[in-house]
Design a protein around this motif. Sequence first.
Motif, short mmCIF file in Angstrom:
data_model
loop_
_atom_site.label_atom_id
_atom_site.label_comp_id
_atom_site.label_asym_id
_atom_site.label_seq_id
_atom_site.Cartn_x
_atom_site.Cartn_y
_atom_site.Cartn_z
N ILE A 54 -1.67 -17.53 -1.25
CA ILE A 54 -1.10 -17.05 0.02
C ILE A 54 -1.64 -17.90 0.90
CG2 ILE A 54 -1.57 -15.33 1.89
CD1 ILE A 54 -0.80 -13.15 -0.36
N THR A 55 -2.97 -18.19 0.99
CA THR A 55 -3.52 -19.10 2.11
C THR A 55 -3.32 -20.42 2.03
OG1 THR A 55 -5.52 -19.35 0.77
CG2 THR A 55 -5.56 -17.53 2.37
N MET A 67 3.81 -13.38 1.10
CA MET A 67 2.87 -12.33 1.62
C MET A 67 3.71 -11.12 1.33
SD MET A 67 0.88 -13.27 4.98
CE MET A 67 -0.46 -11.86 5.40
N GLN A 71 2.77 -7.89 -1.07
CA GLN A 71 2.86 -6.77 -0.65
C GLN A 71 3.86 -5.61 -1.27
OE1 GLN A 71 4.06 -6.55 3.33
NE2 GLN A 71 2.59 -4.79 4.00
N ALA A 74 2.13 -4.38 -4.21
CA ALA A 74 1.12 -3.11 -3.99
C ALA A 74 2.03 -2.16 -3.79
CB ALA A 74 0.14 -3.42 -2.64
N LEU B 34 -1.60 -17.55 14.39
CA LEU B 34 -1.84 -18.21 13.11
C LEU B 34 -3.05 -18.08 12.37
CD1 LEU B 34 -0.37 -19.86 11.01
CD2 LEU B 34 -1.13 -21.94 12.09
N ALA B 37 -3.43 -14.55 10.99
CA ALA B 37 -2.55 -14.05 9.85
C ALA B 37 -3.37 -14.66 8.71
CB ALA B 37 -1.35 -14.93 10.01
N GLN B 38 -4.11 -15.95 8.65
CA GLN B 38 -4.57 -16.70 7.66
C GLN B 38 -5.90 -15.67 7.12
OE1 GLN B 38 -3.41 -18.96 5.96
NE2 GLN B 38 -5.13 -20.16 4.99
N TYR B 40 -6.08 -12.57 7.40
CA TYR B 40 -5.63 -11.41 6.80
C TYR B 40 -5.17 -11.56 5.32
CZ TYR B 40 -6.10 -8.23 10.92
OH TYR B 40 -6.54 -7.57 11.97
N GLY B 41 -4.56 -12.76 5.44
CA GLY B 41 -3.85 -13.39 4.29
C GLY B 41 -5.27 -13.30 2.96
N GLU B 42 -6.41 -13.56 3.48
CA GLU B 42 -7.48 -13.74 2.41
C GLU B 42 -7.82 -12.18 1.96
OE1 GLU B 42 -10.75 -15.20 4.91
OE2 GLU B 42 -9.67 -16.93 5.50
N ILE B 44 -5.63 -9.91 0.98
CA ILE B 44 -5.00 -9.39 -0.07
C ILE B 44 -5.31 -9.44 -1.69
CG2 ILE B 44 -2.58 -9.61 -1.09
CD1 ILE B 44 -1.74 -10.42 1.59
N ILE B 54 -1.91 -3.02 1.49
CA ILE B 54 -0.54 -2.91 2.20
C ILE B 54 -0.68 -3.31 3.57
CG2 ILE B 54 1.56 -1.68 2.52
CD1 ILE B 54 1.09 -0.57 -0.41
N ALA B 55 -1.86 -2.30 4.31
CA ALA B 55 -1.82 -2.12 5.74
C ALA B 55 -2.14 -3.67 6.18
CB ALA B 55 -2.80 -1.24 6.19
N GLY B 57 -1.87 -6.49 4.69
CA GLY B 57 -0.73 -7.57 4.49
C GLY B 57 0.41 -7.24 5.48
N ASN B 58 0.54 -5.92 6.00
CA ASN B 58 1.55 -5.75 7.18
C ASN B 58 1.12 -6.22 8.52
OD1 ASN B 58 3.96 -4.45 6.93
ND2 ASN B 58 2.80 -2.47 6.45
N GLY B 60 -1.10 -8.83 8.81
CA GLY B 60 -1.11 -10.16 8.81
C GLY B 60 0.28 -10.80 9.08
N LEU B 61 1.37 -10.29 8.27
CA LEU B 61 2.70 -10.59 8.27
C LEU B 61 3.22 -10.49 9.82
CD1 LEU B 61 4.60 -9.06 5.22
CD2 LEU B 61 4.43 -11.42 6.07
N LEU B 64 1.81 -13.62 11.53
CA LEU B 64 2.41 -14.69 10.99
C LEU B 64 3.89 -14.88 11.72
CD1 LEU B 64 2.34 -17.18 9.24
CD2 LEU B 64 3.07 -15.76 7.31
#
Lengths: 311, 267
Positions: A54-55, A67, A71, A74, B34, B37-38, B40-42, B44, B54-55, B57-58, B60-61, B64
Amino acid sequence: MTSHEERFQALIDSEEKIESTDWMPDGYRATLIRQIAQHAHSEVIGMQPEGNWITRAPSLDRKAILMAKVQDEAGHGLYLYSATETLGVTRDEVVELLHQGKHKYSSIFNYPTLSWADMGTIGWLVDGAAITNQVMLTRCSYGPYSRAMVRICKEESFHQRQGYEILLALCRGTDEQKAMAQDSVNRWWWPSLMMFGPHDSASTHSEQSMNWKIKRVSNDDLRQQFVDMTVPQADYLGLTLPDPDLQWNEERGHYDFGSIDWDEFWQVVKGNGPMNRERLSHKIKAWDDGAWVREAAAAHAAKQARKKEVA
Amino acid sequence: MTESAIFSGGPQGMPIPTPDPHFAYVLRHADDNLVAAQRYGEWISYGPELEEDIALGNIGLDHLGQARSLLAHAASLEGRGRTENDLAMMRDERDFTNLLLIEQPNGDFAHTMARALFFDAYQVGLWQALSDSTDATLAGIAAKALKEARYHLRHSSGWLVRLGDGTEESHERSQRAVDALWPYTSEPFQPDAVDLAAAEAGLGPDPSSLESEWRSRVSAVLGEATLDVPTDPYRRHGGRSGFHSEHLGHLLTELQWVARRYPGLKW
Ligand SMILES: [Fe+2]
Ligand SMILES: [Fe+2]
């Protein structure tokens, strides 16, 4: 047969769904708990190999799609744990069994993701193989599982498409990109075929599951369906599947393919694959690191409840 | 329109003009999102429970998506043929103008939630003000982002309250996180030339006008969380002029390496 058993069998025979409130044999319940929980674990462990990229996704659009996909997985884990709970166990109980190594998850996730192309190949082959299996499971006799599968299958076909699109972009790109795609498919092809499990002749649980209509199609038939579906897609990409014995058999109306390395299959099932230890320890670490968070949430909720009582 | 408009729409390959303040203004907000987002991506697959994976990820999306809209807008304002991805992948550390706050590492869950509280409370005020921007595209992006930021703020404040008020351990961890991140919480409200030009042109608010509301939002949450508002006077600025902490370079290394290893390719 008791009258309970007769009624149960009659429901199964007439293609009606068994619901959580219906009487069911202990073996049926135990089989489903294990199968659905292991399916849930697979969704959750499956977040790791894809989360690994992802990163590092090569573009922001690909990052967003990846992403969202991880998700979704999950979310699949959540639905499936809920389906497990209809059978009288809690999510925490079955997760604990995973952590203790008493429950398994799909062996495919014990392989490492080593290039961006692996995001394409996983979507195409791994989600593709999962769909083949899950379309069958939408007809499973247990209502909550079959309904969860209907919902999940819709998202899985999006996953497969996005994976295929990643590979398509690579295969239409530079030689280096195409080589990256080919290397990835070379690594994932055989493990994907192993996802359908042992040969029918070696599969110990299959017959009972077929009688109970938990499983509706045999391992070998599902694998054949998958191969037949996938070979033309590989041709369209211009990629070679790493099997010299792969060829169309006019007489059978199916593709013939070479024999699977069952030693490798059993090694990975037994925990000796390339990533088994990492996957499980990552999962356990996340769970342990989160313990104080879950405790805090519970403590706060209890304090709030006490305040309400006093008020 | 601002003076900046003079520089937009030029043909590709022209020498880089003095940075257009309009472009720079949109770009800094893109960079905030940006980098968020990066981070939050870490998270997952490392969340404390599946619902939280899930939250995070949401959220982060959402960031993004905001980043992409803003980057695309910045690219078109610039008018030099650069794309959203060029701006994200091919700029260096010194060219990024995100806040120092949001580039700070995730740390433990309390750290991430304290950082989120500070950032979300800032963004709610910011998006609200940007919804009235004279730049209609920016106003549209902000109006959508405002709804998302309100949800983010509910999520982060809910967690900070649970963590602050929860157990002794969670209280300590939360206070540590709040204290560690506090020095980065005045930068968002410190106007520089780009902000002032934007305010002048009606593109956005003077950031200093957002501070008091931020302070009352954050103090209310910290109060409910039984956490102390730090009194440490130390402050750290610099993100808006590209004077970052050492963390950003590593984040960008991960974000950018595939794109830079194979420049100019389609994925
Ligand atoms: Fe899934
Ligand atoms: Fe999937």
